[in-house]
Design a protein around this motif. Structure first.
Motif, short mmCIF file in Angstrom:
data_model
loop_
_atom_site.label_atom_id
_atom_site.label_comp_id
_atom_site.label_asym_id
_atom_site.label_seq_id
_atom_site.Cartn_x
_atom_site.Cartn_y
_atom_site.Cartn_z
N GLN A 135 0.59 -0.13 5.66
CA GLN A 135 0.48 -0.12 4.19
C GLN A 135 0.44 -1.55 3.67
O GLN A 135 1.10 -2.43 4.20
N ALA A 192 -3.15 -1.28 -7.08
CA ALA A 192 -3.76 -0.46 -6.03
C ALA A 192 -2.98 -0.66 -4.74
O ALA A 192 -2.76 -1.80 -4.32
N ARG A 218 -2.65 0.40 -0.64
CA ARG A 218 -3.53 0.84 0.44
C ARG A 218 -2.74 1.42 1.59
O ARG A 218 -1.65 0.94 1.91
N CYS A 219 -3.31 2.45 2.21
CA CYS A 219 -2.70 3.05 3.39
C CYS A 219 -3.76 3.24 4.46
O CYS A 219 -4.82 3.82 4.22
N ASP A 220 -3.46 2.76 5.65
CA ASP A 220 -4.32 2.92 6.81
C ASP A 220 -3.58 3.81 7.81
O ASP A 220 -2.63 3.36 8.44
N TRP A 226 1.12 10.90 0.32
CA TRP A 226 1.76 9.84 -0.44
C TRP A 226 3.06 10.38 -1.01
O TRP A 226 3.11 11.48 -1.57
N ARG A 236 -9.43 9.04 -0.83
CA ARG A 236 -9.57 8.81 0.62
C ARG A 236 -11.03 9.11 0.95
O ARG A 236 -11.35 10.10 1.62
N SER A 251 -6.69 5.31 2.65
CA SER A 251 -6.45 5.90 1.33
C SER A 251 -5.92 4.83 0.39
O SER A 251 -5.25 3.88 0.81
N THR A 252 -6.23 4.99 -0.88
CA THR A 252 -5.73 4.08 -1.91
C THR A 252 -5.05 4.89 -3.00
O THR A 252 -5.59 5.89 -3.47
N LYS A 308 -3.80 4.43 -6.75
CA LYS A 308 -3.98 3.54 -7.89
C LYS A 308 -3.09 3.99 -9.03
O LYS A 308 -3.02 5.18 -9.32
N CYS A 336 3.42 6.09 2.54
CA CYS A 336 2.29 6.83 3.05
C CYS A 336 2.68 7.41 4.41
O CYS A 336 3.39 6.75 5.19
#
Lengths: 118, 114
Positions: A6, A20, A22-24, A34, A69, A75-76, A78, A92
């Motif tokens: 993240q 924003a 971010r999640c990978d 989330w 996503r 995924s983001t 916001k 996440c």
């Protein structure tokens, strides 16, 4: 990497700013979640994706919160026009999909993004 | 609605003493129950799940459907057990996240004193 990643780890925003997060997820994990964790509380569900489809967004607290996503991987989350009550750690998590080989029911969490709204 | 209750925000015990972290749930169906742990400066991670009936790091938890409880126990606490512990439930489609999502309790901060 091997785990859920993240970014940013820490974010300070002035009230009214957009942020924003971010999640990978872990490669190959179909499900992505989330959660919001306020100070002294447990994680609270925000939204859920299966691949690129957002199947549940019932936990999003207002229409200022939006998640996507688009390619079924990163995924983001916001948050528009941030408010002080948005200050929290945003977690996440990803997992394999139930019913598929190797599914154990375990959610794998990232380290979280700590948002502070001044 | 389903709910997970952890009545103790903080639990402090001495090293070598028994530990029991309480968890009660409300759910009308057959739930899956989990314990997650977060050590200092680490991410939330799975400790154990009731389906596996396993002992992890000396911890066990038994699902008691009659009392709707899933208490976490360890006979002899160690200093490295100090952490935040969260009980979680996977129920049905209303758990948040369809059939795969979890509902968490508010957590118990376990402190093991030397």
């Amino acid at each position: 990497g091997a785990g859920v990643s993240q970014s940013p780890r820490y974010k300070v925003a002035k009230r009214g700013q957009d942020v924003a997060l971010r999640c990978d997820p872990i490669s190959g994990h179909v499900s992505l979640f989330w959660y919001q964790q306020a100070l002294g509380q447990g994680p609270e569900f925000l939204t859920y994706f299966q691949n690129e489809a957002q199947l549940d967004k019932s936990g999003l607290p207002s229409d200022r919160f939006f998640a996507e996503r688009p390619e079924g991987s990163v995924s983001t989350l916001k948050i528009q026009r941030t408010q002080q009550e948005d200050s929290a750690v945003y977690l996440c998590a990803s997992s394999k999909r139930s019913g598929l080989a190797g599914y154990t029911g375990e959610l794998f969490f990232g380290e979280g993004s700590r948002l502070t709204v001044l | 609605a389903q709910r997970v209750t952890q009545p103790e925000k903080l639990l402090s015990v001495f090293k070598g003493a028994p530990v029991e972290l309480k968890c009660n749930y409300s759910y009308s169906g057959s739930p899956e129950l989990f314990w997650y742990v977060q050590y200092s400066r680490q991410r939330l991670q799975l400790l154990l799940r009731h389906i596996s009936r396993e002992s992890i790091k000396g911890f066990t938890a038994d699902l008691n459907k009659g009392e709707t409880s899933f208490h976490l126990k360890k006979p002899f606490a160690q200093e490295e057990d100090s952490a935040m512990y969260y009980c979680a439930l996977r129920g049905g489609p209303y758990s948040g996240g369809g059939a795969d999502g979890l509902t968490f309790g508010k957590g118990t901060h376990l402190i093991i004193q030397p």
